[in-house]
Design a protein around this motif. Structure first.
Motif, mmCIF file in Angstrom:
data_model
loop_
_atom_site.group_PDB
_atom_site.id
_atom_site.type_symbol
_atom_site.label_atom_id
_atom_site.label_comp_id
_atom_site.label_asym_id
_atom_site.label_seq_id
_atom_site.Cartn_x
_atom_site.Cartn_y
_atom_site.Cartn_z
ATOM 1 N N THR A 1 0.521 -0.975 0.342
ATOM 2 C CA THR A 1 0.236 0.193 -0.067
ATOM 3 C C THR A 1 0.684 1.050 -0.044
ATOM 4 O O THR A 1 0.215 2.177 0.465
ATOM 5 C CB THR A 1 -0.726 0.240 1.329
ATOM 6 N N GLU B 1 0.210 6.132 -1.075
ATOM 7 C CA GLU B 1 0.127 5.206 -0.474
ATOM 8 C C GLU B 1 -1.840 4.896 -0.503
ATOM 9 O O GLU B 1 -2.140 6.204 -1.506
ATOM 10 C CB GLU B 1 -0.127 5.209 1.145
ATOM 11 N N THR B 2 -2.123 3.888 -0.941
ATOM 12 C CA THR B 2 -3.318 3.397 -1.630
ATOM 13 C C THR B 2 -3.896 2.775 -0.432
ATOM 14 O O THR B 2 -3.471 2.702 0.802
ATOM 15 C CB THR B 2 -3.013 2.585 -2.201
ATOM 16 N N GLY C 1 -5.861 0.144 -0.453
ATOM 17 C CA GLY C 1 -6.062 -1.164 0.040
ATOM 18 C C GLY C 1 -6.711 -1.785 -0.798
ATOM 19 O O GLY C 1 -6.201 -3.186 -1.687
#
Length: 259
Positions: free
Chosen positions: A11, A230-231, A233
């Motif tokens: 992530t 970042e992600t 998820g």
């Protein structure tokens, strides 16, 4: 252009982009935020809701739950051959049935296939008291952050110039710069100030300000940029980055043809 990966996991990604400009890196950042598609709940049919929250609030909370997104299997509903009717190629179905006393979590949202199960099962949705119920069906589809924040897979994105710290011969190792550095990247070794982990420098220039002999100079290189994001998820960081580059490439190609 050259790209070096400093850190990467499912992530999070931190990279160095060389031979570029701040404008181009910002275009990548904006594409990640606004154009990379993601799966999110769009339509909710509530059959029974005796909880303390209105139907609209329940639906809103459901829409923000990160769902696994396979861009190789799904297409946007408006681009699908079903013409928006909803089929396995563009729509994923979920159900939820719960009765209190309990807390309803994201993990209680059941996908029609296990491969579409929610990424984080511990997101609270609503608290049900004794004999209260929540029964619903939900449809998820692809969208992008340009349309609504629930389709925004990227968060915490940012970039900075690659730091450069130069210490000249006038330095008498008074330790003022070492003690003032908030990231502890300056060290005194063998009567000399050395820089460790220069990528961690935030270009605050505190060390430069406290130096009484003007022996230290901090600057940033606009052609070499540290970029990180970042992600939530729903997508891996690498897949999101590659997707953003492909989208940006197509946009520049269309612009070139138009010109």
């Amino acid at each position: 252009m050259k790209i070096n990966i400093l850190e990467e996991d499912e992530t999070f990604m931190k990279i160095i982009i060389e031979n570029t400009t701040p404008h181009f890196v910002n275009a990548i950042r904006r594409t990640l935020l606004a154009d990379v598609p993601k799966l999110a709940i769009e339509n909710v049919t509530i059959y029974d809701n005796t909880s303390a929250l209105f139907d609209e609030i329940i639906a809103h909370r459901l829409s923000l739950i990160p769902l696994p997104t396979d861009l190789d299997l799904l297409v946007k509903r408006e681009e699908c051959t079903c013409k928006g009717e909803g089929c396995p190629s563009c729509t994923v179905h979920y159900t939820l049935s719960k009765e209190g006393e309990c807390t309803v979590y994201s993990g209680d949202l059941k996908a029609e296939e296990s491969s579409w199960a929610v990424k984080d099962e511990n997101i609270p949705i609503v608290r049900l008291l004794k004999n209260q119920r929540l029964i619903l069906e939900a449809e998820a589809e692809l969208g992008s952050g340009r349309k609504h924040a629930k389709w925004q897979a990227i968060c915490g994105s940012g970039h900075k110039y690659y730091p450069s710290i130069e210490v000249n011969e006038e330095c008498n190792v008074c330790m003022e710069c070492v003690n003032s550095c908030p990231r502890n990247i300056l060290k005194a070794k063998k009567k000399k100030i050395v820089v460790e982990n220069v990528e961690d420098c935030i270009l605050c220039k505190t060390c430069e300000e406290v130096c009484g002999k003007d022996a230290i100079k901090v600057s940033g290189d606009p052609t070499k940029i540290i970029f990180q994001f970042e992600t939530d998820g729903s997508l891996t960081a690498k897949r999101a980055f590659m997707e953003a580059l492909n989208i940006l490439y197509k946009k520049y190609d269309e612009l070139e043809k138009a010109l």
